[in-house]
Design a protein around this motif. Structure first.
Motif, PDB file in Angstrom:
ATOM      1  N   THR A   1      32.965 -22.732  21.027  1.00 33.52           N
ATOM      2  CA  THR A   1      32.172 -21.538  20.719  1.00 33.52           C
ATOM      3  C   THR A   1      30.708 -21.811  21.025  1.00 33.52           C
ATOM      4  O   THR A   1      30.098 -22.726  20.469  1.00 33.52           O
ATOM      5  CB  THR A   1      32.326 -21.150  19.228  1.00 33.52           C
ATOM      6  N   ILE A   2      30.157 -21.007  21.923  1.00 34.52           N
ATOM      7  CA  ILE A   2      28.771 -21.183  22.350  1.00 34.52           C
ATOM      8  C   ILE A   2      27.949 -20.000  21.843  1.00 34.52           C
ATOM      9  O   ILE A   2      28.359 -18.853  21.983  1.00 34.52           O
ATOM     10  CB  ILE A   2      28.697 -21.259  23.896  1.00 34.52           C
ATOM     11  N   LEU A   3      26.820 -20.311  21.237  1.00 32.81           N
ATOM     12  CA  LEU A   3      25.941 -19.257  20.740  1.00 32.81           C
ATOM     13  C   LEU A   3      24.776 -19.088  21.710  1.00 32.81           C
ATOM     14  O   LEU A   3      24.141 -20.067  22.091  1.00 32.81           O
ATOM     15  CB  LEU A   3      25.442 -19.637  19.343  1.00 32.81           C
TER      16      LEU A   3
ATOM     17  N   LEU B   1      31.824 -16.842  23.566  1.00 32.35           N
ATOM     18  CA  LEU B   1      30.369 -16.745  23.551  1.00 32.35           C
ATOM     19  C   LEU B   1      29.941 -15.740  22.485  1.00 32.35           C
ATOM     20  O   LEU B   1      30.488 -14.643  22.408  1.00 32.35           O
ATOM     21  CB  LEU B   1      29.854 -16.305  24.920  1.00 32.35           C
ATOM     22  N   VAL B   2      28.977 -16.146  21.670  1.00 32.10           N
ATOM     23  CA  VAL B   2      28.437 -15.234  20.656  1.00 32.10           C
ATOM     24  C   VAL B   2      26.968 -14.972  20.979  1.00 32.10           C
ATOM     25  O   VAL B   2      26.156 -15.910  21.015  1.00 32.10           O
ATOM     26  CB  VAL B   2      28.546 -15.829  19.231  1.00 32.10           C
ATOM     27  N   ILE B   3      26.643 -13.710  21.229  1.00 30.90           N
ATOM     28  CA  ILE B   3      25.248 -13.348  21.513  1.00 30.90           C
ATOM     29  C   ILE B   3      24.576 -12.956  20.195  1.00 30.90           C
ATOM     30  O   ILE B   3      25.111 -12.143  19.440  1.00 30.90           O
ATOM     31  CB  ILE B   3      25.173 -12.159  22.493  1.00 30.90           C
TER      32      ILE B   3
ATOM     33  N   GLU C   1      31.411 -12.088  21.528  1.00 28.09           N
ATOM     34  CA  GLU C   1      31.092 -11.389  20.284  1.00 28.09           C
ATOM     35  C   GLU C   1      29.586 -11.196  20.216  1.00 28.09           C
ATOM     36  O   GLU C   1      28.832 -11.942  20.838  1.00 28.09           O
ATOM     37  CB  GLU C   1      31.584 -12.184  19.079  1.00 28.09           C
ATOM     38  N   VAL C   2      29.173 -10.199  19.439  1.00 28.74           N
ATOM     39  CA  VAL C   2      27.757  -9.894  19.327  1.00 28.74           C
ATOM     40  C   VAL C   2      27.372  -9.849  17.855  1.00 28.74           C
ATOM     41  O   VAL C   2      28.091  -9.285  17.044  1.00 28.74           O
ATOM     42  CB  VAL C   2      27.454  -8.522  19.983  1.00 28.74           C
TER      43      VAL C   2
END
Ligand code: ATP
Ligand code: MG
Length: 138
Positions: A4-6, A33-35, A80-81
């Motif tokens: 999981t990358i932020l 990926l989480v923005i 995801e946001v």
């Protein structure tokens, strides 16, 4: 191997580069990926309808930022946001913890700050307090 990358995105030049890199890393690692975008709190002393109007403007601007970030990230396995109100570093650290991110990607500098400063205050704070590696993009 990251799962999981932020990505912390404020629309700045450095954050734009960070978005492209975060997208590449997510594809390479088949990671989620989480923005994250944090917006300034609306002053509570603003009564209605001014408060509601100001909040709606903040939220609309946040949506635009997020769309921009998504476009720069490109196709990723899963996205995801998180849009939060308040200081960016706190938002980034909280989202990293909740989503169990194993990498945080952000710019060295953002939209504000003094010319010539190497690291923005939010980057400094995140590097200091994060429990994961932080990739700072110039
Ligand atoms: P300062 O804010 O200290 O005046 P600055 O704006 O140059 O200086 P930072 O705010 O630390 O520096 O920005 C560094 C990086 O932090 C940005 O490239 C971005 O990745 C992230 N960031 C900054 N603000 C936000 C925000 N509101 N939401 C999400 N990420 C942010
Ligand atoms: Mg800033």
């Amino acid at each position: 191997m990251y799962r999981t990358i932020l990505l912390a995105y404020d629309g700045s030049e450095h954050a734009q580069k960070a978005a492209a890199l975060a997208g590449e890393e997510a594809r390479l690692h088949q990671a989620k990926l989480v923005i994250v975008y944090a917006y300034d709190p609306v002053p509570e002393w603003l009564g209605d309808p001014l408060f509601e109007e100001a909040l709606a403007r903040r939220v609309a601007a946040a949506k635009e930022r997020v769309e921009e970030a998504k476009a720069r990230v490109g196709e990723v396995p899963s996205l995801e946001v998180e849009v939060l109100e308040g200081p960016p570093a706190e938002a980034i650290l909280r989202v990293a913890e909740v989503h169990e991110a194993d990498l945080i990607v952000m710019g060295t500098r953002g939209l504000g700050g003094l010319a010539g400063t190497l690291l923005g205050s939010q980057s400094q704070k995140v590097v200091m307090l994060a429990k994961t590696p932080v990739l700072l993009v110039k």
